[in-house]
Design a protein around this motif. Structure first.
Motif, short mmCIF file in Angstrom:
data_model
loop_
_atom_site.label_atom_id
_atom_site.label_comp_id
_atom_site.label_asym_id
_atom_site.label_seq_id
_atom_site.Cartn_x
_atom_site.Cartn_y
_atom_site.Cartn_z
N TYR A 188 -3.12 -9.76 5.98
CA TYR A 188 -2.48 -9.47 4.78
C TYR A 188 -1.21 -10.07 4.35
O TYR A 188 -0.92 -10.51 3.16
N GLY A 233 -1.85 -13.36 2.67
CA GLY A 233 -2.05 -13.11 1.29
C GLY A 233 -0.74 -12.81 0.40
O GLY A 233 -0.50 -13.20 -0.60
N VAL A 234 -0.02 -11.91 1.00
CA VAL A 234 1.35 -11.56 0.32
C VAL A 234 2.21 -12.93 0.24
O VAL A 234 2.94 -13.20 -0.77
N LEU A 248 1.12 -15.09 -2.57
CA LEU A 248 1.42 -14.30 -3.71
C LEU A 248 3.09 -14.69 -3.89
O LEU A 248 3.35 -15.16 -5.37
N ARG A 255 3.69 -18.30 -5.48
CA ARG A 255 3.52 -18.68 -7.00
C ARG A 255 4.69 -18.78 -7.78
O ARG A 255 5.59 -17.75 -7.63
N PRO A 281 4.16 -14.76 -9.61
CA PRO A 281 3.12 -14.12 -9.29
C PRO A 281 2.46 -12.81 -10.33
O PRO A 281 3.17 -12.29 -11.17
N LEU A 323 -0.84 -7.99 -11.36
CA LEU A 323 -2.09 -7.20 -10.85
C LEU A 323 -2.00 -7.46 -9.29
O LEU A 323 -2.10 -6.73 -8.78
N GLY A 324 -1.55 -8.81 -8.80
CA GLY A 324 -1.74 -9.01 -7.37
C GLY A 324 -0.36 -8.44 -6.74
O GLY A 324 -0.54 -7.50 -5.69
N VAL A 325 0.67 -8.27 -7.72
CA VAL A 325 2.01 -7.61 -7.08
C VAL A 325 1.72 -6.06 -7.08
O VAL A 325 2.04 -5.29 -6.22
N PHE A 340 -1.23 -4.48 -6.50
CA PHE A 340 -1.99 -4.30 -5.48
C PHE A 340 -1.34 -4.27 -4.06
O PHE A 340 -1.23 -3.32 -3.21
N VAL A 341 -0.26 -5.34 -3.94
CA VAL A 341 0.67 -5.32 -2.53
C VAL A 341 1.29 -3.94 -2.74
O VAL A 341 1.52 -3.18 -1.75
#
Length: 138
Positions: free
Chosen positions: A65, A68-69, A72, A75, A78, A81-83, A85-86
């Motif tokens: 995890y 993955g963070v 993100l 980037r 970021p 949508l990804g943020v 999700f976190v």
């Protein structure tokens, strides 16, 4: 975490900088926690009273995890949508930690302190990340 530390981390001229820093801090803390759980699952399981196997599995999950963070956070912008999700994952982790403490686990005194402490920390990351995401889109 003190207000001075948070403001020094958040200080940036780049609109996504604060968000990236909070994601990066989350990745570092989560990754360090995950690696410690993997490397010391036996002693930590006994110390916390939650079992070596569970600590090892959580450590592996947290390490992946955190990667993955961290990706993100690396980037330039970021994706929202990804943020989100976190943020949602952090909120779920905090809630499940409390539920597990009350319903499933019978931790030692150290575990009864550690579990809510890490839940509050993760909740703090979720709040900071959500606020930073919101300020970026305004």
């Amino acid at each position: 975490m003190s207000a001075t530390l948070i403001s020094s981390i958040a200080r940036t001229a780049e609109p996504s900088g604060m968000l990236r820093r909070f994601l990066g801090l989350d990745a570092v803390v989560t990754g360090a926690n995950g690696l410690a759980y993997v490397a010391f699952s036996g002693p930590l399981g006994r110390l916390l009273g939650v079992g070596e196997g569970l600590v090892l599995e959580l450590g592996l999950f947290l390490t992946v995890y955190a990667l993955g963070v961290g990706a993100l956070a690396a980037r330039r912008e970021p994706p929202a949508l990804g943020v989100r999700f976190v943020v949602e994952a952090n909120l779920a982790w905090a809630a499940l930690s409390v539920v597990a403490l009350v319903v499933w686990l019978t931790p030692t005194a150290a575990g009864a302190v550690w579990i809510p402490l890490q839940a509050v920390t993760v909740l703090g990351f979720a709040v900071l990340q959500q606020l930073a995401l919101r300020s970026r889109t305004q």
